[in-house]
Design a protein around this motif. Structure first.
Motif, PDB file in Angstrom:
ATOM      1  N   THR A 105       0.265   1.359   3.197  1.00  0.00           N
ATOM      2  CA  THR A 105       0.450   1.394   1.739  1.00  0.00           C
ATOM      3  C   THR A 105      -0.565   2.304   1.047  1.00  0.00           C
ATOM      4  OG1 THR A 105       1.196  -0.864   1.947  1.00  0.00           O
ATOM      5  CG2 THR A 105       0.842  -0.054  -0.281  1.00  0.00           C
TER       6      THR A 105
ATOM      7  N   LEU B  90       0.447   5.817   1.425  1.00  0.00           N
ATOM      8  CA  LEU B  90       1.622   6.125   0.606  1.00  0.00           C
ATOM      9  C   LEU B  90       1.246   6.238  -0.862  1.00  0.00           C
ATOM     10  CD1 LEU B  90       4.275   3.847   2.326  1.00  0.00           C
ATOM     11  CD2 LEU B  90       4.088   6.323   2.413  1.00  0.00           C
ATOM     12  N   VAL B  91       0.342   5.359  -1.320  1.00  0.00           N
ATOM     13  CA  VAL B  91      -0.063   5.400  -2.736  1.00  0.00           C
ATOM     14  C   VAL B  91      -0.753   6.725  -3.044  1.00  0.00           C
ATOM     15  CG1 VAL B  91      -1.683   4.417  -4.389  1.00  0.00           C
ATOM     16  CG2 VAL B  91      -0.203   2.928  -3.080  1.00  0.00           C
TER      17      VAL B  91
ATOM     18  N   VAL C 209       4.892  -2.250  10.585  1.00  0.00           N
ATOM     19  CA  VAL C 209       5.920  -1.536   9.832  1.00  0.00           C
ATOM     20  C   VAL C 209       7.021  -1.098  10.783  1.00  0.00           C
ATOM     21  CG1 VAL C 209       6.330   0.419   8.313  1.00  0.00           C
ATOM     22  CG2 VAL C 209       4.116  -0.713   8.315  1.00  0.00           C
TER      23      VAL C 209
ATOM     24  N   LEU D  54       1.393  -3.048   7.159  1.00  0.00           N
ATOM     25  CA  LEU D  54       1.791  -2.649   5.813  1.00  0.00           C
ATOM     26  C   LEU D  54       0.569  -2.348   4.958  1.00  0.00           C
ATOM     27  CD1 LEU D  54       4.516  -2.339   4.602  1.00  0.00           C
ATOM     28  CD2 LEU D  54       4.286  -4.582   3.559  1.00  0.00           C
TER      29      LEU D  54
END
Lengths: 541, 111
Positions: free
Chosen positions: A489, A492-493, A393, A485
């Protein structure tokens, strides 16, 4: 009985079948296993959402529990699965956490040992079963299923540190299971039933001798769950175990303590509600003071811990202490807020466990953690770099720092996020009991609760500030961790789920309050279970 | 009979708990096994002690607690035995792994 009623059994069956199917798949095909497991969890998640909607939709004027008679025997005799708002909520929460941790594990951790995905699915089956079951003995069976899988998952990755933590974890849980069995059999011996709804009916008409036996059984049962939830003198194993587990495992373990909380909440409100005669409110003082002590212990632990893994472990303790004390206060108005807190804190802690691993990759101070990893992997690590898929990232530190800030806000309960809203909702319920709670003035224990709730937030903020400054601002090495990523992710979710809870606080709180109301008035639950019609008795499936 | 059973459960539990608190892994696992025997007997006892009473119905016959033993504790005990046995086996593997890693059989991995 239409097809929709059969959905209730699927959250148990789907992971169980998937786990069994994954075992013979070649261990070199971990990615395939992961994808199959992920698909199964997505399916369970979708079913969970559908069930949650069904449980929340009023049918025949009131939203009620849905009952599924396994083997088609009428309720007190056969095995019953019961779905109400609370169990639907827990199902959705579990599968959301499972989705995130599964994706995270696919970056590298699932290669650290065999059968990660099978064990993971078995644990999900056990968890979902524990949330859905309507009788005590099946609760034991599902609980053991969940624990057996969790032993395997804790040891995933091996290494001396994990094996040592595993020995303690397994020994404690085996002893607790013995207490669980003694409790269940005492309750059966005293009342002659194991069905929770039937039990609630019989408690109101018990004689004093068998009532005493039943209460002893309930107390032993409670201890087994309090060990799982990590109440103060019973929870010393928790931080060590959680910080020794591999990150995705520690993250999904965040829900295991909540199983203990869930069952205590369900049983204390169902069995020892206002209809229980002299047993009303049984065990509440213990829960209250135990919970307060747990918050205190967790708060001190949060301040004292150096490694982030231990810090997160103590956050787990603070979270379960808060919930235990909230149940122990015996104030119906606080339960809605407590449920909101349960969801928010579980999501946050899960995200935090995942985030810790990403952040600590950069830190040399976290060398002890890395050392464990190296030991576990042996020489694997060098080949690992090339095999990892996905792109790193950009602006890694910025993204990690932002996630860390959000986690800190959520854990310490600062506005504007759901951590604050949850605490606010609980305090609001405490001071404005409304029609659910008593009318007495706020007592000393309640003031202590308020104080500890705020103090625990303060200590979490101090500790996280310290760690955050050390990691992000004064990092001497300046090495930037390689984060993919697929790893960032899930974090973040989970965090956006918390943000969603914050922005949709109105509808979420309405759901929680309705759940709390249904729990405070168990007549609907009891009625639905005891009068559940057998399939075929109304003519046709 | 009641006295013998309760004394048996008591002795098993007491020895099990004592062994559970010992520092050697072998003692811990034997303690847990004794404890699970005690628990199994206890579950059995919760169905009340009966002699010469079958727990299953004969074809065509009707049952009652006067002529039959309560079958549920017996079913429960069967499940508990299976689960307890599996857990003990699993624990044994972990203890062996711990012995292999640390070279000692102390529960904390060091003397």
């Amino acid at each position: 009985m239409n097809w929709f009623d059969h959905l209730i059994i699927l959250p148990i069956l789907v992971p169980l079948v998937t786990a069994a199917c994954l075992i013979p798949v070649d261990a070199r095909n971990q990615m395939l296993k992961g994808v199959i497991g992920f698909c199964s969890t997505v399916l369970v998640f979708v079913i969970g959402i559908a069930l949650m909607q069904a449980a929340a939709t009023p049918d025949e004027g009131q939203s009620g529990a849905m009952v599924y008679l396994l083997g088609n025997w009428p309720a007190p005799f056969g095995i019953t699965l019961v779905l109400d708002r609370l169990s639907a909520l827990m199902l959705v929460l579990t599968s959301l956490l499972a989705l995130a941790t599964q994706v995270f594990s696919m970056a590298r951790w699932h290669r650290a040992g065999y059968h990660f995905h099978s064990l993971f699915q078995f644990m999900l089956a056990g968890l979902n079963g524990a949330f859905l079951t309507g009788d005590l003995f099946n609760l034991f069976v599902f609980f053991e299923m969940m624990l057996a899988a969790s032993y395997g998952l804790l040891l995933h990755g091996s290494g001396p540190l994990r094996v040592k933590a595993g020995v303690h974890y397994v020994a404690i849980n085996l002893a607790a299971s013995s207490l669980f069995l003694i409790g269940v059999s005492l309750i059966y011996g005293a009342t002659g039933t194991l069905n929770m709804a039937d039990l609630a009916l019989r408690i109101s008409t018990m004689g004093p001798e068998s009532r005493m036996l039943m209460e002893t059984g309930a107390a032993l049962l409670g201890i087994a769950f309090l060990v799982k939830a990590g109440m103060w003198p019973l929870g010393f194993w928790l931080p060590a175990t959680y910080s020794a587990a591999t990150p995705p495992v520690a993250a999904i373990f965040a829900i295991l303590t909540k199983v203990g909380i869930y069952i205590i909440l369900r049983l204390s409100l169902l069995l020892f509600g206002p209809d229980a005669g002299t047993s009303m409110g049984f065990g509440q003082p213990l829960l209250l003071y135990g919970g307060l002590l747990t918050i205190g212990f967790g708060t001190v632990g949060v301040l004292a811990s150096q490694a982030m893994g231990r810090l997160a472990g103590y956050c787990v303790l603070v979270s379960s202490g808060t919930l235990m004390a909230a149940i122990g206060l015996g104030n119906g108005a606080i339960i809605g807020g407590a449920l909101y807190y349960l969801v928010s804190s579980t999501l946050t802690i899960c995200a935090f466990f995942l985030l810790i691993e990403l952040v600590e990759r950069a830190r040399d101070a976290g060398a002890d953690v890395l050392a464990v990893t190296m030991e576990a992997y042996g020489d694997l690590d060098e080949n690992e770099e090339e095999r990892e898929e996905g792109e790193a990232v950009p602006g890694t530190m910025a993204v990690l720092g932002l996630c860390f800030c959000i986690c800190a806000l959520l854990l310490s309960g600062l506005p504007p996020l759901s951590g604050f809203l949850a605490k606010f909702a609980m305090l609001h319920g405490l001071f404005n009991p409304g029609d659910l709670g008593g009318q007495e003035p706020v007592s000393g224990a309640e003031w202590t609760y308020v104080g500890l709730l705020i103090l625990s937030g303060l200590s979490a903020m101090i500790a996280l500030n310290r760690v955050g400054i050390r990691t992000f601002w004064t990092s001497i090495e300046g090495t930037i961790p390689r984060v993919f990523l697929i790893e960032i992710t899930p974090v973040l979710v989970l965090l956006s789920a918390c943000l969603f809870l914050s922005f949709q606080a109105g509808p979420a709180m309405r759901y929680m309050d309705a759940t709390a109301k249904a729990l405070a008035d168990p007549q609907n639950y009891i009625g639905r279970v005891t009068t559940a019609p057998r399939a075929g008795s109304q003519g046709g499936q | 009979m009641e006295l013998v059973l309760s004394a048996g459960i008591g002795v098993l539990t007491a020895s099990g708990v004592w062994l559970l608190f010992r520092p050697r892994t072998y003692q811990v696992i034997i303690g847990l096994s004794l404890l699970s025997y005690a628990v199994n007997l206890f579950i059995f006892g919760m169905g009340r002690l009966r002699v010469d009473a079958p727990p299953v119905l004969e074809p065509g016959g009707t049952g009652g607690l006067l002529t039959h033993a309560d079958p549920i504790p017996q079913a429960l005990v069967l499940t508990a035995i299976v689960i307890g046995f599996a857990m003990t086996a699993l624990f044994l593997v972990i203890l062996l792994a711990s012995r292999g890693f640390t070279g000692t059989d102390h529960v904390d991995g060091r003397e």
